[in-house]
Design an enzyme around this catalytic site. Structure first.
Site, PDB file in Angstrom:
ATOM      1  N   HIS A  55       0.864  -1.344  -0.097  1.00 28.62           N
ATOM      2  CA  HIS A  55      -0.013  -0.222  -0.024  1.00 28.62           C
ATOM      3  C   HIS A  55       0.799   1.277   0.014  1.00 28.62           C
ATOM      4  O   HIS A  55       0.562   2.060  -0.798  1.00 28.62           O
ATOM      5  CB  HIS A  55      -0.935  -0.031   1.278  1.00 28.62           C
ATOM      6  CG  HIS A  55      -1.577   1.224   1.345  1.00 28.62           C
ATOM      7  ND1 HIS A  55      -2.316   1.754   0.695  1.00 28.62           N
ATOM      8  CD2 HIS A  55      -1.572   2.175   2.546  1.00 28.62           C
ATOM      9  CE1 HIS A  55      -3.019   2.980   1.070  1.00 28.62           C
ATOM     10  NE2 HIS A  55      -2.212   3.139   2.306  1.00 28.62           N
ATOM     11  N   HIS A  79       3.849   6.684   5.660  1.00 31.00           N
ATOM     12  CA  HIS A  79       2.692   7.359   6.026  1.00 31.00           C
ATOM     13  C   HIS A  79       1.766   6.657   7.216  1.00 31.00           C
ATOM     14  O   HIS A  79       0.988   7.284   7.741  1.00 31.00           O
ATOM     15  CB  HIS A  79       1.753   7.899   4.904  1.00 31.00           C
ATOM     16  CG  HIS A  79       0.849   6.811   4.260  1.00 31.00           C
ATOM     17  ND1 HIS A  79       1.269   6.195   3.421  1.00 31.00           N
ATOM     18  CD2 HIS A  79      -0.496   6.522   4.405  1.00 31.00           C
ATOM     19  CE1 HIS A  79       0.380   5.257   2.736  1.00 31.00           C
ATOM     20  NE2 HIS A  79      -0.623   5.589   3.692  1.00 31.00           N
ATOM     21  N   GLU A  83       0.780   5.418  12.809  1.00 32.64           N
ATOM     22  CA  GLU A  83      -0.564   5.019  13.125  1.00 32.64           C
ATOM     23  C   GLU A  83      -0.583   3.560  13.629  1.00 32.64           C
ATOM     24  O   GLU A  83      -1.370   3.125  14.494  1.00 32.64           O
ATOM     25  CB  GLU A  83      -1.558   5.477  11.940  1.00 32.64           C
ATOM     26  CG  GLU A  83      -2.941   5.130  12.284  1.00 32.64           C
ATOM     27  CD  GLU A  83      -3.599   5.880  13.439  1.00 32.64           C
ATOM     28  OE1 GLU A  83      -3.133   6.971  13.658  1.00 32.64           O
ATOM     29  OE2 GLU A  83      -4.774   5.557  13.644  1.00 32.64           O
ATOM     30  N   ASP A  84       0.099   2.781  12.427  1.00 35.47           N
ATOM     31  CA  ASP A  84      -0.097   1.381  12.708  1.00 35.47           C
ATOM     32  C   ASP A  84       0.831   0.439  13.333  1.00 35.47           C
ATOM     33  O   ASP A  84       0.788  -0.710  13.419  1.00 35.47           O
ATOM     34  CB  ASP A  84      -0.556   0.939  11.418  1.00 35.47           C
ATOM     35  CG  ASP A  84      -1.734   1.307  10.685  1.00 35.47           C
ATOM     36  OD1 ASP A  84      -2.314   1.911  11.081  1.00 35.47           O
ATOM     37  OD2 ASP A  84      -1.546   1.329   9.528  1.00 35.47           O
ATOM     38  N   ASP A 146      -3.304   8.312  -1.133  1.00 37.19           N
ATOM     39  CA  ASP A 146      -3.648   7.443  -0.260  1.00 37.19           C
ATOM     40  C   ASP A 146      -5.198   6.980  -0.326  1.00 37.19           C
ATOM     41  O   ASP A 146      -5.412   5.755  -0.525  1.00 37.19           O
ATOM     42  CB  ASP A 146      -3.534   7.875   1.061  1.00 37.19           C
ATOM     43  CG  ASP A 146      -3.882   6.869   2.264  1.00 37.19           C
ATOM     44  OD1 ASP A 146      -3.489   5.553   2.114  1.00 37.19           O
ATOM     45  OD2 ASP A 146      -4.250   7.120   3.106  1.00 37.19           O
ATOM     46  N   ASP A 268     -23.122  12.651 -26.929  1.00 38.70           N
ATOM     47  CA  ASP A 268     -22.670  12.988 -28.280  1.00 38.70           C
ATOM     48  C   ASP A 268     -21.668  14.188 -28.440  1.00 38.70           C
ATOM     49  O   ASP A 268     -21.804  14.839 -29.544  1.00 38.70           O
ATOM     50  CB  ASP A 268     -23.805  12.937 -29.132  1.00 38.70           C
ATOM     51  CG  ASP A 268     -24.518  11.722 -29.502  1.00 38.70           C
ATOM     52  OD1 ASP A 268     -23.578  10.587 -29.164  1.00 38.70           O
ATOM     53  OD2 ASP A 268     -25.471  11.389 -29.758  1.00 38.70           O
TER      54      ASP A 268
END
Ligand code: MN
Length: 729
Positions: A55, A79, A83-84, A146, A268
């Site tokens: 990711h 990034h 957070e993770d 992201d 069109d």
């Protein structure tokens, strides 16, 4: 729903991409960021089952496509680590520097803002996004990329999450991308979100596109080929790129849904885009296109000379193809193309460009302005409304020089802006400056622009009817219309008055102006007119049909004004003032008629007779009527001195009938007709009687300016070989 297999990005792809770019990157720094992130996410996986690092790699790759810088790519790699994972911001700062740490922090904080909460909370959160953006715009660019990758892989997520993410994308991120001019990204995330929000409509439109794609592609391909063939010998350094433009699915939906247009109407619309290297080549290409195809007038727009405020530059023109089908052509350089497609992100791709800094600054200005505008508003509802409209792609907001915000629909012009400030500002507008630069009236405003309306001090200044076609809002349209309704009254009065005068003139009627309200009283009452102006206005717009009342008026005129002894008075001088041609001593505005017994012409010695009706009847001094009156001393006090006014260029003409006797020769009529044409003398009637002696008696009625001209005409006619005599009848 069929999903295309998603590309799984690898570090090798990143390296290859960096090596392919002309732009200089710090590859070793990016590699360290990658290795650090890969290690931190080591045991994590995406919903797709891929290692989590794919990711950040994907986000980095998208940012590389946008041409973003080394620090942005590093921050993209990192990034999600704060957070993770256990990694702290301090570690990142130590390893990758302040900038990268700040970007990671910004993206992390953005991720923590819950967007689906109560409305006022949502507004507050959007404000936080805007604040983060205003500090470093790269934060939101990373966040948008992201989001793009998350949207591309949304089908792996649980259904309940899909809808929320799609809604958030549609309501928050797509409008922000739109504001930043990141068109490709906006179109893609919108289409992806739409697919989850209304799968049925999405697949319907997709199907329709497929059905029609053959016909469409055939047309576009033939156009592209024609242009490419012609360009080949035109001396372009590189072969111009020619694309057929395709509308996004959501774009089609929005048009169909919001504007109620049929699929055919939207679909069109053909468009071709030409991308060249230089501005010079843009104009060169335009010349060739206009040479190949007939341009539709007024559809050419030069956004190169006058860029849109969102920095968009291109030449636009609409031309008619060989099949008679119109299509739009957009011509731009590669740099313009990147700005149009990538918006603010193009700044990094062309950072070295001369205008880079200014462009970025003006992009950022509107963000600051929203934030400031918000801080001043205390009403929560107001803030929500402002943000919603600010972030809605259907609205733009521009500012007065004092900083007042005016919200207008997309496509609104400076005319809409002026009327939105105040009706009088609109009515008095003569132009406008946008961001200090003079713009044309059809200039379409974009968000963040500062608009200074220039007004006229001329009290007669007003809007132009053409504005109705230019402005966008109903408010402006109705204000312009009401101005014209009022204004039209003046026009109607003028026109009605002129019509009445013309009709009177035609019927040889001359009523003093001050008598008109009484003379016309019956008809005014009949038509409910309170004043003579009302009556004129009614004539002007056709509410009063003059021809229907003329007989009555003629009868009335006969009764009050005409000479009793002259049943058909010839009022030769219908113009009111001294232009009558005759000056009556001691009198002005008096009706002047010419006696039928002698038909005086300018240059004749004349005398006036005060009639029993109104006005003065003019006779020649050698007229028997006058001579007899003098001889018999009948009513000498009624005979007064009159004289011809100095005739000007607009001198009235006088009708005179010539009595011509000629030897029998039908050609005399042709000769007279030809002579009058040569002399530009109006010949109003000509007739011929055969006399018993075989001669022809011709009566020719002409309009002449006076005696001198008439004598000249008579002399010319006398020279015709068959003419025996010429007299004034
Ligand atoms: Mn992410």
């Amino acid at each position: 729903m069929v999903n295309k297999p998603e590309t799984v990005y690898t570090i090798d792809m990143i390296i290859q991409k960096i090596l392919d770019e002309e732009k200089q990157y710090d590859l070793s720094k990016i590699m360290s960021a990658y290795e650090f992130a890969a290690k931190a996410h080591a045991n994590q996986f995406r919903s797709s089952g891929e290692p989590y690092i794919t990711h950040p790699l994907a986000v980095s790759y998208i940012l590389l496509e946008f041409g973003m810088d080394t620090d942005t790519i590093c921050a993209a790699m990192l990034h999600d680590v704060v957070e993770d994972t256990d990694v702290t911001l301090d570690e990142i700062k130590k390893l990758f520097g302040q900038d990268v740490a700040m970007l990671v922090d910004g993206v992390t904080k953005l991720g923590k803002i819950p967007l689906f909460t109560k409305e006022e909370q949502q507004a507050e959160n959007v404000r936080k996004i805007l604040l983060a953006m205003s500090q470093d715009i790269r934060v939101i660019i990373i966040k948008l990329c992201d989001r793009l990758h998350n949207m591309r892989t949304l089908h792996y997520r649980p259904a309940a999450k899909q809808r929320n993410t799609a809604l958030e994308t549609m309501n928050i991120y797509a409008p922000i991308a739109h504001r930043l001019g990141m068109k490709t990204l906006k179109d893609e995330i919108e289409d992806l979100a739409f697919r989850y929000l209304d799968p049925y409509a999405y697949s319907e439109i997709e199907k329709m596109l497929q059905i029609r794609s053959d016909k469409r592609e055939a047309f576009i391909d033939s156009i592209k080929k024609q242009i490419a063939d012609r360009f080949r010998d035109a001396g372009f350094e590189h072969e111009p790129q020619i694309d057929g433009r395709v509308k996004s699915i959501y774009g089609i939906y929005k048009k169909a849904f919001m504007q109620g247009k049929s699929f055919d109407e939207i679909y069109d619309k053909y468009a071709v885009r030409i991308i060249v290297d230089t501005v010079f080549e843009c104009y060169n290409a335009l010349g060739i296109i206009h040479d190949m195809f007939r341009p539709i007038p007024n559809r050419f727009k030069d956004y190169i000379a006058t860029p849109k405020a969102n920095m968009y530059q291109s030449l636009h023109t609409t031309v008619i193809g060989r099949e008679g089908i119109p299509f739009e052509v957009q011509i731009r350089t590669w740099e313009m193309h990147h700005t149009a497609e990538y918006g603010i992100a193009a700044h990094w791709k062309y950072k070295e460009g001369i205008n880079g800094k200014d462009k970025l600054e003006s992009r950022l200005a509107w963000i600051r302005q929203i934030i400031e505008a918000q801080q001043e508003a205390d009403d929560v509802e107001e803030i929500v409304r402002t943000i919603k409209s600010d972030l809605s792609p259907e609205d733009i907001f521009a500012f007065t020089p004092k900083g007042d915000m005016i919200t207008l629909p997309v496509g609104a012009t400076i005319i809409d802006f002026a009327y939105a400030i105040h009706t009088q500002v609109g009515n008095k507008m003569k132009g406008a400056k946008v961001d200090g630069k003079l713009v044309s009236l059809d200039y379409q405003l974009t968000t963040g622009e500062i608009v200074e309306i220039l007004t006229s001090s001329d009290p007669n200044h007003g809007p132009n009817r053409a504005w109705l076609d230019i402005c966008k809002t109903n408010e402006a349209k109705s204000k312009i219309r009401s101005w014209f309704k009022k204004e039209r009254r003046e026009e109607n009065i003028t026109q009605g008055k002129a019509e009445l005068e013309k009709e009177f003139k035609r019927n040889f009627m001359r009523v003093p102006e001050e008598d008109l309200p009484i003379f016309l009283a019956e008809d005014m009452k009949r038509h409910n007119c309170q004043s003579i102006d009302d009556f004129y206005a009614a004539i002007g717009y056709g509410g009063v049909i003059l021809s229907r009342m003329m007989q009555r008026l003629k009868d009335k005129y006969q009764k009050y004004y005409a000479e009793p002894e002259s049943p058909e008075p010839r009022v030769q001088n219908p113009d009111r003032k001294s232009s009558s041609g005759v000056i009556v001593e001691g009198q002005s505005n008096i009706i002047v008629k010419f006696a039928q017994c002698c038909n005086p012409l300018p240059g004749d010695d004349i005398v006036g007779f005060i009639t029993k009706g109104h006005g003065v009847s003019v006779h020649k001094k050698d007229c028997s009527t006058y001579l007899n009156a003098m001889k018999n001393n009948t009513e000498p006090e009624r005979w007064i001195n009159v004289r011809w006014a100095n005739t000007s260029s607009s001198a009235p003409t006088f009708k005179v009938t010539l009595d011509i006797v000629a030897r029998e020769n039908i050609l005399i009529i042709a000769d007279i007709t030809k002579l009058m044409a040569e002399l530009h003398i109006p010949l109003t009637n000509i007739s011929v009687n055969m006399l018993k002696n075989g001669n022809a008696n011709v009566f020719a009625t002409i309009n002449t300016a006076g005696v001198a001209q008439l004598n000249n005409i008579i002399a010319r006619i006398k020279k015709f070989p068959d003419v025996i005599s010429v007299d004034r009848s």
